[in-house]
Write an enzyme that holds these catalytic residues in place. Structure first.
Site, mmCIF file in Angstrom:
data_model
loop_
_atom_site.group_PDB
_atom_site.id
_atom_site.type_symbol
_atom_site.label_atom_id
_atom_site.label_comp_id
_atom_site.label_asym_id
_atom_site.label_seq_id
_atom_site.Cartn_x
_atom_site.Cartn_y
_atom_site.Cartn_z
ATOM 1 N NE ARG A 282 -0.972 -2.823 2.292
ATOM 2 C CZ ARG A 282 -0.187 -3.924 2.347
ATOM 3 N NH1 ARG A 282 -0.056 -4.705 1.290
ATOM 4 N NH2 ARG A 282 0.462 -4.218 3.438
ATOM 5 C CB CYS A 316 -3.450 -3.033 6.738
ATOM 6 S SG CYS A 316 -2.282 -2.027 5.784
ATOM 7 C CB THR A 318 -1.001 1.874 4.791
ATOM 8 O OG1 THR A 318 -0.039 2.103 5.818
ATOM 9 C CG2 THR A 318 -0.630 2.711 3.579
ATOM 10 C CB THR A 360 3.447 3.386 6.310
ATOM 11 O OG1 THR A 360 2.132 3.726 5.848
ATOM 12 C CG2 THR A 360 3.410 2.040 7.008
ATOM 13 C CE LYS A 402 4.730 -3.897 6.323
ATOM 14 N NZ LYS A 402 3.612 -4.850 6.286
ATOM 15 C CB CYS A 433 2.272 0.867 10.974
ATOM 16 S SG CYS A 433 2.780 -0.624 10.057
#
Length: 471
Positions: A282, A316, A318, A360, A402, A433
């Site tokens: 994204r 999520c 984003t 993000t 991540k 995030c």
């Protein structure tokens, strides 16, 4: 328009007989444009077999479930199941099917109660399975239920090579049935109820011999047409668009489970998850105009919708930059994590508090969070370029969350960014995030200069929101 379906195959001939009796109902004949009828019979290996084992019933469960799911895809509004034994698992089947299935026992019970005084003797012709499980007895508790002694002959009349299931409506099959009916008459039964739908195929011949037997298929058809189809109770099912990212999805599910006040497995929330890590990044789309994730997200949502989800959650932050464009093409709601988080802050901290946002670069640049928070009336503080770099390194770096890290450089970088927000006046900080809460698994505050700044975990807030919707 009513779209009514009959499950065939659990006896071929009786299913066809029921379908015909639906069609010739006077209500239908007078209003034919208001009805759409479907009869479906799939290959079924035990189509002409009597029930002997629990395995026989299980095979019926699989068969009826598959047919009903096919009916769901066709927009059927009510289902008829012409098999007494299969109604023994009607409750567990109905929990998994969105269409109401009319209960043949209830149809018979209503019929008897309207015509026979309580306490009267009622004769019942049914299979060994239905008899032994006392399925009819529970619906006719106010009556004296009587079964014929010659049960073997009755089963032969239905299932034997010269039986009704094989298309023989006279001869030995009819004589065996007549003998059973006469025995029940001699015992003082006022009425005889078939607990086998195939018997409806020969009731007219028995009527001619003076037997007070009812046509159960006609009763069932009339009942289904005359009564409103109440929507079955359906447990809330959450659809989760997962894989964005994978660990955050598992964390979100865990938070739902941990916050559900359940005392046993069956009290937890039903969830259907599509863990789709192949959805394009994204942030890469929002910042660098790389592959658009909208279609991948939308198709995942549609699959969740098709699986019977009542609502969709996307763990999520984003990804919520794409939610508005997707929502208008769905029939179920996406529970907006950003809006839910803003509501939580307003409720617990008021509108005067200054909100820091760690997210993000895609979330920051799209202003998706910023716009929601400003709409609520909050002052929003975001990192400068240098500290936003720390945030991205903490999330996407080689030592980032991540990549599976939650300590060391990963934590140090995000703490630097948080300290910057606090120095700029942030009084609460949103971990915007869904991977970031993994760095603070047991912490709800961050300490700075001997003070505590609350950390807001949108994943946890959303999980609690989902729980409140479901219970």
């Amino acid at each position: 328009m009513e779209k009514i379906a009959v499950i065939g195959g659990l006896g071929t001939l009786s299913g066809g007989d029921l379908f015909f009796k639906l069609l010739k109902n006077q209500q239908v004949l007078k209003n034919q444009l208001n009805y759409h009828f479907i009869f479906e019979q799939q290959p079924y290996s035990q189509i002409n077999s009597p029930l002997y084992r629990e395995g026989d019933i299980k095979s019926r469960k699989y068969y009826t479930y598959n047919v009903c799911k096919n009916f769901e895809s066709k927009g059927v509004t009510r289902v008829l199941l012409p098999c007494f034994a299969s109604h023994s698992f009607l409750e567990e089947l109905q929990k998994e099917i969105c269409i109401p299935i009319f209960n043949i026992f209830e149809a018979l019970s209503k019929y008897v109660q309207s015509r026979v005084e309580k306490g009267a003797k009622i004769g019942v012709l049914t299979s060994d399975y239905v008899k032994n499980n006392q399925l009819l007895n529970s619906y006719l508790q106010d009556y004296d239920i009587v079964f014929p002694k010659a049960q073997g002959k009755l089963m032969e009349a239905i299932y034997g090579e010269q039986g009704i299931k094989h298309g023989h409506f006279d001869g030995l099959a009819l004589e065996y049935l007549y003998e059973a009916c006469m025995e029940l008459n001699e015992q003082g039964c006022e009425i005889i109820l078939p607990g086998i739908t195939e018997i409806s195929l020969v009731v007219e011949q028995l009527w001619k011999r003076g037997i007070p037997i009812v046509d159960v298929n006609q009763i069932y058809a009339d009942y289904a047409l005359m009564n409103e189809s109440a929507n079955p109770h359906k447990a809330f099912k959450l659809g989760i668009l997962g894989g964005v990212g994978p660990s955050a999805t598992v964390d979100f599910m865990s938070k739902i489970i941990q916050n559900t006040p359940a005392k046993k497995d069956q009290e937890h929330i039903k969830m259907v998850v599509e863990q789709n890590p192949q959805i394009p990044d994204r942030t890469a789309n929002l910042v660098y105009h790389e592959t658009d994730p909208t279609i991948a997200m939308f198709s995942t949502c549609k699959r969740l919708e098709a699986e019977g989800a009542d609502a969709i959650a996307i763990p999520c932050n984003t990804a919520h930059a794409f939610v508005n464009s997707i929502q208008e093409h769905l029939n179920i709601p996406i529970i907006n994590m950003l809006t839910t988080t803003a509501e939580h802050i307003r409720e617990h901290f008021g509108l005067q508090i200054k909100v820091g946002l760690l997210a993000t670069s895609g979330t920051i640049q799209s202003k998706v969070y910023y716009d929601v928070l400003k709409e609520f009336g909050f002052d929003v503080i975001v990192p400068d370029v240098q500290h936003q770099g720390y945030v991205m390194e903490s999330i996407y770096g080689n030592d980032g969350v991540k990549a599976g890290y939650t300590d060391g450089n990963c934590r140090d970088n995000i703490v630097k960014a948080a300290d910057f927000l606090i120095d700029k006046g942030a009084e609460v900080i949103i971990l915007g995030c869904t991977e970031l809460p993994l760095i603070f698994p047991n912490e709800s505050d961050i300490i700075k200069d001997c003070g505590k700044i609350p950390l807001i975990d949108p994943t946890l807030v959303l999980a609690k929101k989902i729980v409140s919707m479901a219970i």
